[in-house]
Structures are given as structure tokens and as C-alpha cells.
Motif scaffolding. Structure first.
Motif, PDB file in Angstrom:
ATOM      1  N   ARG A  30       0.847  -1.188   0.000  1.00 44.61           N
ATOM      2  CA  ARG A  30       0.000   0.000   0.000  1.00 44.61           C
ATOM      3  C   ARG A  30       0.883   1.238   0.000  1.00 44.61           C
ATOM      4  NH1 ARG A  30      -3.479  -3.271   3.984  1.00 44.61           N
ATOM      5  NH2 ARG A  30      -1.665  -2.918   5.316  1.00 44.61           N
TER       6      ARG A  30
ATOM      7  N   HIS B 275      -4.323   1.594  -2.434  1.00 46.41           N
ATOM      8  CA  HIS B 275      -4.263   0.159  -2.231  1.00 46.41           C
ATOM      9  C   HIS B 275      -3.709  -0.533  -3.477  1.00 46.41           C
ATOM     10  CE1 HIS B 275      -6.680   0.178   1.571  1.00 46.41           C
ATOM     11  NE2 HIS B 275      -7.002   1.371   1.081  1.00 46.41           N
ATOM     12  N   PRO B 276      -3.223  -1.762  -3.338  1.00 48.58           N
ATOM     13  CA  PRO B 276      -2.659  -2.466  -4.498  1.00 48.58           C
ATOM     14  C   PRO B 276      -3.620  -2.593  -5.667  1.00 48.58           C
ATOM     15  CG  PRO B 276      -2.025  -3.581  -2.473  1.00 48.58           C
ATOM     16  CD  PRO B 276      -3.008  -2.518  -2.085  1.00 48.58           C
ATOM     17  N   ASP B 277      -4.940  -2.601  -5.399  1.00 45.91           N
ATOM     18  CA  ASP B 277      -5.905  -2.692  -6.493  1.00 45.91           C
ATOM     19  C   ASP B 277      -6.240  -1.329  -7.102  1.00 45.91           C
ATOM     20  OD1 ASP B 277      -7.421  -1.536  -4.508  1.00 45.91           O
ATOM     21  OD2 ASP B 277      -8.871  -3.162  -4.342  1.00 45.91           O
ATOM     22  N   GLY B 278      -5.552  -0.257  -6.633  1.00 43.41           N
ATOM     23  CA  GLY B 278      -5.756   1.074  -7.195  1.00 43.41           C
ATOM     24  C   GLY B 278      -6.743   1.933  -6.435  1.00 43.41           C
ATOM     25  N   ARG B 279      -7.463   1.358  -5.455  1.00 42.96           N
ATOM     26  CA  ARG B 279      -8.416   2.151  -4.683  1.00 42.96           C
ATOM     27  C   ARG B 279      -7.683   3.216  -3.875  1.00 42.96           C
ATOM     28  NH1 ARG B 279     -10.440  -0.076  -0.529  1.00 42.96           N
ATOM     29  NH2 ARG B 279      -9.034  -1.880  -0.534  1.00 42.96           N
TER      30      ARG B 279
ATOM     31  N   ASP C 235      -7.028  -4.409   6.417  1.00 44.80           N
ATOM     32  CA  ASP C 235      -7.718  -3.727   5.329  1.00 44.80           C
ATOM     33  C   ASP C 235      -7.204  -2.305   5.094  1.00 44.80           C
ATOM     34  OD1 ASP C 235      -8.656  -2.449   7.585  1.00 44.80           O
ATOM     35  OD2 ASP C 235     -10.788  -2.750   7.136  1.00 44.80           O
TER      36      ASP C 235
END
Length: 778
Positions: free
Chosen positions: A592, A616-620, A668
Motif C-alpha cells: 500500500r 491500495h494495491p488494487d488502485g483504490r 484492510d
């Protein structure tokens, strides 16, 4: 016995008015007052000092609801009790102080206990001060006192009687009349308030100490209204009520929350400075004030509808008028839960390190305890975050703000309510103001119901950097000597953001020139790696060796590939607005990306506030920390175990945050358990920082010269090595420019690179820098 000396008759009069206890200290000038105390069947409490006597009378009055009565001598006796009188005036406490005075002062000088104007001196701290030159005047002033205690806003009064008048025989006082209790009722005003509530969709009640005798909760629940209390109104509404904002009025962000109300009804509150700590409540809607005091109703808050009634008379009349009024509420309970969480965290940060002590005391204290607190940080925070089960159970010296209040006031409370446990909460210094009064508690045998909690500064405050902390440091255990590697010469220049690449080369920024420079340790050369970088500030490298950039001028975070011109935008907006100015950046063990952003606005509807974000790693993109929980976030870092986020606060304004705090990072990415490691206030706070393998922080902080802010030179300019517990371990001063940031580099990770004004520096370290798992240095 029809005739007695007037001094004795006064005690008998007080007994007829329901006075059971008198607090005081006898002397040659007031001995006539004492002759009738025992005969009248009144208990006398002997204090050690008249200030303690006054606070005992205050505490007795608050606990019993009856006036606290004190006997003092001429001159110094009265002067000593004037501080408690001022406190009682500020807090609307009924107190009657009766003193002797000299028979003649205009011609004779040099008399024992003589004052130039004793009556006038007392008048400065109470509702009125009068001299009774005859027994009839004394009886009349006593009657007036109790009449006003029953019919007006309760406040202290002073009656003084010349010594010769006290000694003279006086007839029995006339039978006491029943106090005239006014029953105000303005039917038209009540109907108008009911009608306003019927049309309001977001009504708000503000409850003060003047509402403590009223059953306000049924009306509030009927209206589905929001409610916030002053400190004096705590306990009127349970913490479980879904639209309750607690007693957080001093938090700055309650003002925009209150601005969302479409009707504000203030019951029994001055809305004073110590209630709000700002000039304006923050409302934009019509305001209704209900109060018995004309001064309150005509104050600068300028209410739209002013109702001159006792709150305990107004509330049942309003309840009756509301029976047939339709009610629709647009308040959302989730908003109140969110606001309370934010304000609680902000208050906890302002008084960092105290909340655990508050929780411990609260858990150990009986629910029915009477609490008296002093002017101490424990109480400042507790009166915001400690929800009371009922009103009028926590008493604090608001307004006048007197040190030494808690101990003697608690004695008075214990005398009034021997059936209840009584607790005094005092700081170590304030406790010493009235410490001798502890002997009174022992003499009265109050130990089963009376206890004192002493909270010293070392227990209630976090570590604060002082000049003494720099003395006797063995800095060579952590740091070598400072070496200047390079100096930039073409203005504008302000170096920042050092970051060591996996291949050992060092990158840093020149913010105003929008350049990223490259330092090559192998050949000790300096070059420009990237231009037109949009005022990039902080840099770091991810696990894959890619450069992450805080483009402050563009309001975005980007990722650069060193072998190409490719620039990937990772974050540039939040909440529909551009990011303010990304400042510093780091990567945690879960990949992150954390970055600080400032300066933003304080109004979320106008733009993005100062905050710490997470990619976050997913781009969020999330915003785990935001104003006012963080005020001016700067450097960010991750602990070596990856479990904590570390944030530097560096606000230049007075009374703002200049410290280092940590948060636990959940799986999270959410944050919890804030802790303050160290505060730099009033000096310049840290800017950037690096972390070694043992968790020590290497912080760039301090100034050589002031710079038109409130920051002082208390923090020395240079690199501060600070332990995970907040202790200063080592220090190396840097050259005359402003030191900004640092990072670990070198083959073994034992070189600390430092940016400082126009320069790039290096300092050898004895401990290697922390690194991400599987991140190698080549």
C-alpha cells in the motif's frame, strides 16, 4: 430569649432559612458571629484558609442545591475568599459570605485588617456587596439574599457588618416570609417555539447548566432533535441517544456541523467563551434562547426569539404544546457516530496520552459519585469524552478557572451528601494550592467517602522535546559526522524528498525548480534526472524499484519508470476535488502507498482538507486520516514490522500540532490506536523522517532562525534520532539552511542522506535503515 447580640441572631436567622452548615475561620473581628452557631444548631466546618473555606461552601452548594454560607474576618479574611466568590459568580453558584468590617475607616488609619474599600473590593467578584449598619439592615439584606437565591440566577452575595453592630443587642428577627418563586409563562412564546419545531426538519437543542433541573429528554425525543451539551449540561441526555453530539462544543468542527441545523434552541446556557472557545456557535438557522438571566438574553449571540423563563418551567409547557405538532426529522444517526469518533480522536490528540488514564478512573469510579475537578489536563479532556449518567454530578471551575478548587470543593460536597462517594481530581500543582484542607477531611472523618486522584504531568502528558534533552547525548552511538556532498547553485532552490534507488543511486528534488536530481555515490557526481516535475516534493521507491512521486504543484501522485519517460498517475482527485498538495510518501509491507497532502481547506464542501491517503494495491484510494484528526501532516513512514503508520504533524500556527504520532495498520488498511511519541511544540516540528531496522526515527527538524511563524528556536536544527518510545537518543546539527528530509542508502544501508536548503548531506549511521521484505540493495 428575645434579644441577643446581632452576630448570634444572624446564625439563628440562617437556621430558620434551612442553613445547617457554615464554613469559616473565626477571629477577633468576627467572634460575635460565632457565638450563635452552636446555639442555633448549625454545624461549623473549620477551614485552614479562607480560600478553602470559600471552595467548600461552593462545593456544598453544588451538591445540596442550598446556598453555601461562609463566615470570615475583616480585611484579609474577605480578600482570601474573594477568589472562590469569583468562581461561584462565574458558575452560578449560590453563596452567602458574611464578614465583619471596621466601624470607621475614613478618619482612622492603620487599624488591624484595614482596607481602603472592603465593600467595593468584594463587589468586584459577586452579585452585590452591602454593609449593614443596623440590625434591621442586616435582617433586610439576609432576607433579600434568600429571596434572590430562590427567584434569580443564583450567584454569590456579600454582607458585611461593623464590629460594633455585631456586638450590639438586637431583637428577634421578624418571621421569615416564604420566598417568592416566580412562575413565568409566556404562552405566545411557547406556541411560537412549538410551531417553529413543527416546521423544522433538523432541530438542534443546546443544553447548559441552567437546564439541569428540567426533564428535557422527552421533548428532544419527541422532536427527534439533535442535541449537544455544554460541560455544565452533561448528563441531561444519555450517550445512547442516536442524535447526540456529546459535550464536544469546544472542538472547532462542531461549528460546521451545527450549521446544518435549521433551528437552534439554547436552554440555560451563556454560550460563553469557555463553552465554545470561539466567538460564534456556528449556526445559520434561527436561534431561540430560554434563560432566566436578562444579560444572557441580550448578549452578542443575538437570538431571534428570547424567552425569559426558567428552563424547568419552559420545558413541560413546550411538551404540552408539542402534542399536536407533526414532526419530521432529517438527521441521520450514522453522521453523529462519525462526528463523535472524529471529535473524540481530535480531543484525544490535543491532550495526548491522557485518555487511558481517564478510562481507568472511569471504570473504577462508582456511577453515583460526585466529582470535583481542578484546572488540569485530565479534567479538560474528561469533560469532553466522559459521558455522565445524570446531570449535576461533575463540578468544575469553569469561567473563572481557579487552581486549587477540587480538594476543598469536594470536602463541601462530601459534607452535603455523606451518602455518596465523592472524588476530587486535581493536578499535582493545583493540589498544592489548597493541600492543607486535606486535614479538614481527616478531622471530619470523610475518608470512607472521600478520595483524591493526583495526576502528575509525567503521567498525563506525552514526551516533549526540551533543551535539556540535548544535554549529555552520546550521539556517536548512532550517528557519524555530517558531510556536505553537493550544493545547488541556480535559484530557485529548496531541496527535498531524498530516496535511494535499489542500485544505490540517490534521487532528491528541488521543489520550486520542478527538478529531480541524481547523486551517484560511485563517482560522486550530481546531475539532473528529470525536469518539469510539477514541483515534486517527496519521493520513494516501491518493491519493484519504481519511483513514486508527490507532485505537489499538480496535486497528484505518480509512478516513474527510471529507464523511460513514462509517468503513471496513481491519484489526483478525492471527493470530487483535486488533491491539495501531496507532500511525502512511503510504502508498507502490503504494497500500500501512503502519502500526506497539504495545505488543503478546512471546509470539505470547498475542497480537500489536509489528510493522509492510502493507495491500495488494487488502485483504490482511501482517506484514513483527515482534518481535524490530523492538522498539517508532513512526513510519513512505516515501522520496521509493517504494523504502524508514523506521521509527522508540522503546523506552523500557534496552538496547533507539531508532533509525531503512530497508528496501528489493520489488514484492510484502516487505522486505529493513535499514540503520540513526541511533541516539538513550540519549536519547529519534524519535516521528513527515516526509520532504522530497530524502529528508531531519524527526523529532520528545527530552525536556525525564525521565519514569520509562531515556531520558536527551541528545536535545534538537524537530525534527531528518536526511540520508538519517544526519547531523544542522538542529534547532529545541520548547516544554516532549513533541514527538510532524509533517507537511508549506501551498500549496507548505513548512510543517511539529508536534504538541507541548497545542499545534499550524508551522515554515516551505526544501524542500517529499515527496508521492505525482500527488498534488496544493489
Amino acid at each position: 430569649m428575645a434579644h441577643r447580640p446581632l452576630g448570634a441572631q444572624i446564625s439563628h436567622y440562617l437556621k430558620s432559612r434551612g442553613v445547617d452548615v457554615i464554613f469559616g475561620i473565626p477571629g477577633v473581628h468576627n467572634q460575635e458571629l460565632y457565638r450563635g452557631i452552636e446555639e442555633a444548631g448549625i454545624t461549623h466546618i473549620l477551614g485552614r484558609h479562607e480560600q478553602g473555606v470559600g471552595f467548600m461552601a461552593d462545593g456544598y452548594a453544588r451538591a445540596s442545591g442550598k446556598p453555601g454560607v461562609a463566615y470570615v474576618i475583616t480585611g484579609p479574611g474577605l480578600c482570601n475568599i474573594m477568589t472562590p466568590m469569583g468562581q461561584a459568580y462565574s458558575d452560578s453558584v449560590p453563596m452567602l459570605v458574611i464578614s465583619s468590617c471596621l466601624d470607621e475607616t475614613a478618619y482612622r488609619r492603620g487599624q488591624l485588617h484595614q482596607m481602603l474599600d472592603q465593600e467595593g473590593a468584594a463587589r468586584a467578584v459577586c452579585e452585590w456587596s452591602e454593609t449593614a449598619h443596623s440590625y434591621s439592615a442586616a435582617y433586610g439584606l439576609l432576607e433579600r439574599s434568600f429571596e434572590e437565591f430562590a427567584s434569580k440566577r443564583p450567584r454569590p452575595k456579600h454582607i458585611q457588618v461593623p464590629i460594633s453592630v455585631l456586638e450590639a443587642e438586637a431583637p428577634q428577627f421578624p418571621p421569615c416570609r416564604s420566598a417568592a418563586v416566580p412562575s413565568y409563562k409566556d404562552d405566545s412564546a411557547i406556541s411560537k417555539v412549538a410551531d417553529m419545531l413543527g416546521h423544522a426538519k433538523r432541530p438542534l437543542f443546546v443544553l447548559g447548566g441552567g437546564a439541569c433541573k428540567a426533564d428535557v429528554l422527552p421533548v428532544i425525543e419527541t422532536c427527534k432533535a439533535a442535541v449537544v451539551t455544554t460541560f455544565a449540561g452533561r448528563g441531561l441526555v444519555p450517550a445512547t441517544y442516536p442524535y447526540f453530539w456529546g459535550s464536544f462544543l469546544p472542538r472547532p468542527d462542531t461549528a460546521p456541523a451545527i450549521a446544518g441545523a435549521d433551528l437552534v434552541i439554547v436552554l440555560g446556557s451563556e454560550l460563553s467563551e469557555v463553552d465554545l472557545w470561539r466567538e460564534h456557535l456556528g449556526h445559520r438557522a434561527p436561534m431561540v434562547r430560554v434563560d432566566i438571566d436578562p444579560e444572557v438574553l441580550s448578549d452578542p449571540h443575538n437570538a431571534d426569539l428570547r424567552v425569559a423563563m426558567r428552563v424547568e418551567d419552559f420545558v413541560p409547557s413546550l411538551a404540552a404544546a408539542l402534542k399536536d405538532v407533526p414532526r419530521v426529522s432529517e438527521w441521520a444517526a450514522k453522521d453523529f457516530a462519525r462526528d463523535l469518533s472524529v471529535w473524540r480522536a481530535e480531543a484525544d490528540h490535543v491532550y495526548s496520552g491522557i485518555f487511558p488514564a481517564i478510562e481507568a478512573v472511569r471504570d473504577a469510579m462508582p456511577q453515583d459519585a460526585l466529582v470535583y475537578s481542578d484546572m488540569t489536563q485530565f479534567a479538560y479532556l474528561a469533560t469532553e469524552v466522559w459521558d455522565m449518567p445524570m446531570p449535576s454530578r461533575w463540578h468544575h471551575p469553569y469561567g473563572f478557572g481557579t487552581l486549587g478548587y477540587a480538594l476543598p470543593a469536594a470536602i463541601g460536597g462530601a459534607v452535603a451528601r455523606p451518602d455518596l462517594p465523592v472524588v476530587a481530581i486535581a493536578g499535582d500543582y493545583g493540589f498544592q494550592y489548597t493541600l492543607p484542607e486535606l486535614g479538614v477531611a481527616v478531622e471530619l472523618g470523610l475518608s470512607p467517602v472521600f478520595s483524591t486522584v493526583l495526576l502528575t504531568q509525567c503521567l498525563t502528558a506525552h514526551a516533549q522535546l526540551t533543551s535539556q534533552d540535548y544535554a549529555n547525548l552520546d550521539s556517536s552511538k548512532y550517528l557519524g559526522e555530517v558531510e556536505i556532498l553537493a550544493t545547488l547553485s541556480e535559484p530557485p532552490i529548496f531541496t527535498e524528498g531524498p530516496a535511494a534507488a535499489p542500485d544505490g543511486r540517490l534521487y532528491f528534488t528541488n521543489v520550486p525548480a520542478s527538478r529531480i536530481h541524481l547523486w551517484s555515490p560511485a563517482d560522486r557526481s550530481l546531475s539532473i534526472a528529470f525536469s518539469d516535475t510539477r514541483e515534486t516534493n517527496g519521493l520513494c521507491f516501491d518493491r519493484q524499484g519504481r519511483m513514486l512521486c508527490c507532485e505537489g504543484g499538480a496535486g497528484r501522485v505518480t509512478r516513474r519508470h527510471l529507464n523511460s519517460d513514462e509517468v503513471e498517475v496513481l491519484a489526483e482527485t478525492w471527493n470530487g476535488f483535486p488533491l491539495a498538495a501531496p507532500n511525502d510518501i512511503c510504502v508498507d509491507h502490503a504494497d500500500r502507498i501512503w502519502f500526506s497532502s497539504r495545505p488543503g481547506t478546512q471546509d470539505p464542501s470547498a475542497g480537500n482538507v489536509n489528510a493522509v491517503y492510502c493507495i491500495h494495491p488494487d488502485g483504490r484510494l482511501t482517506q484514513p486520516l483527515a482534518w481535524p484528526v490530523v492538522q498539517m501532516p508532513n512526513g510519513v513512514a512505516i515501522s520496521p514490522d509493517g504494523r504502524k503508520l508514523i506521521v509527522i504533524e508540522a503546523h506552523p500556527d500557534a496552538d496547533r500540532n507539531r508532533d509525531i504520532r503512530t497508528w496501528d495498520i489493520a489488514a484492510d488498511g484502516s487505522l486505529s490506536n493513535p499514540e503520540t511519541l513526541i511533541t516539538f511544540y513550540p519549536g519547529r516540528s519534524g519535516d521528513g523522517m527515516a526509520v532504522d531496522a530497530e524502529g528508531n526515527l531519524y527526523v529532520a527538524a528545527g530552525l536556525h532562525a525564525t521565519r514569520k511563524t509562531s515556531e520558536t528556536l527551541d528545536t535545534k536544527p538537524g537530525i534527531h534520532v528518536i526511540s520508538p518510545a519517544g526519547k531523544l537518543l542522538a542529534f547532529r546539527e545541520t548547516p544554516e539552511d532549513t533541514v527538510t528530509n532524509c533517507c537511508f542508502g549506501g551498500v549496507d544501508g548505513r548512510i543517511l542522506y539529508v536534504t538541507c536548503g541548497t545542499r545534499l548531506l550524508q551522515i554515516p549511521t551505526m544501524i542500517s535503515g529499515a527496508r521492505l521484505p525482500d527488498q534488496s540493495r544493489r
